[in-house]
Design a protein around this motif. Structure first.
Motif, short mmCIF file in Angstrom:
data_model
loop_
_atom_site.label_atom_id
_atom_site.label_comp_id
_atom_site.label_asym_id
_atom_site.label_seq_id
_atom_site.Cartn_x
_atom_site.Cartn_y
_atom_site.Cartn_z
N ALA A 188 0.83 -1.21 0.00
CA ALA A 188 0.00 0.00 0.00
C ALA A 188 0.86 1.25 0.00
O ALA A 188 0.55 2.23 -0.69
N SER A 189 1.96 1.23 0.73
CA SER A 189 2.86 2.39 0.75
C SER A 189 3.49 2.62 -0.61
O SER A 189 3.59 3.76 -1.07
N VAL A 190 3.90 1.54 -1.26
CA VAL A 190 4.50 1.67 -2.59
C VAL A 190 3.48 2.24 -3.58
O VAL A 190 3.80 3.12 -4.39
N MET A 191 2.24 1.74 -3.53
CA MET A 191 1.21 2.25 -4.43
C MET A 191 0.91 3.72 -4.16
O MET A 191 0.77 4.52 -5.10
N LEU A 192 0.84 4.11 -2.89
CA LEU A 192 0.57 5.50 -2.55
C LEU A 192 1.69 6.41 -3.03
O LEU A 192 1.44 7.46 -3.64
N VAL A 193 2.93 6.01 -2.78
CA VAL A 193 4.07 6.83 -3.19
C VAL A 193 4.13 6.93 -4.71
O VAL A 193 4.36 8.01 -5.27
N SER A 194 3.89 5.82 -5.42
CA SER A 194 3.93 5.87 -6.89
C SER A 194 2.80 6.75 -7.43
O SER A 194 2.99 7.49 -8.39
#
Length: 177
Positions: free
Chosen positions: A126-132
């Motif tokens: 979820a963090s990777v998706m949010l940052v991307s």
């Protein structure tokens, strides 16, 4: 105050002290029962362990296993190639058991920590998706902003050039191209 209310208070306080002492007595009895159970289990375990140890010692003495092991070790010291072969055979036969134990222990560890690992993986994804997503939105805004700035700068330069030169000169220049 009447004597009835003071008598009730004394009875209530006496009852609460009796209840506290009863709870304390119950806790002490449970504690003693648990100690007795632990002593019983420990004594039984020590009895069985001593019986197993005695049986193994008698079996080893009956079949002269210690002398046999010493003789095998002495002969293997004389022939190191044979010792290497025996070590390879022993390793080959114990390897499946070692692999089984490794997978069993790994499965147990994953079962106990699996929820934590899955939760960590979900949070990471979820963090990777949010940052991307945020980086993509920022880049899109930056690109659109640069396009508008470039357009504004180009239009302002064109306006400046048209005011500087006569429009007729620009038309002639463009026709010559």
């Amino acid at each position: 105050m009447s004597s009835e209310t003071t008598d009730k208070r004394v009875e209530i306080e006496a009852n609460s002290e009796d209840i506290k002492s009863q709870k304390r007595d119950q806790m002490e009895r449970r504690y003693r029962r648990n100690e007795d159970l632990a002593r019983f289990i420990l004594s039984r375990t020590s009895i069985y362990l001593s019986r197993i140890n005695r049986a193994l010692s008698e079996t080893a003495a009956r079949y002269r296993l210690q002398e046999l092991a010493q003789a095998i070790f002495a002969s293997l010291q004389q022939y190191p190639i044979l010792a290497l072969g025996v070590a390879i055979v022993i390793f080959t036969f114990t390897l499946p058991f070692l692999v089984f134990i490794f997978f069993t222990m790994t499965t147990a560890v994953m079962a106990f920590t699996g929820f934590v690992l899955i939760e960590g993986a979900l949070i990471t994804a979820a963090s990777v998706m949010l940052v991307s997503l945020l980086i993509g939105v920022f880049l899109m805004i930056a690109i659109i902003g640069l396009m508008f700035l470039t357009g504004y700068y180009g239009m302002s330069r064109m306006y400046e050039y048209t005011n500087k030169f006569n429009l007729e000169n620009v038309r002639e220049y463009l026709r010559e191209m």
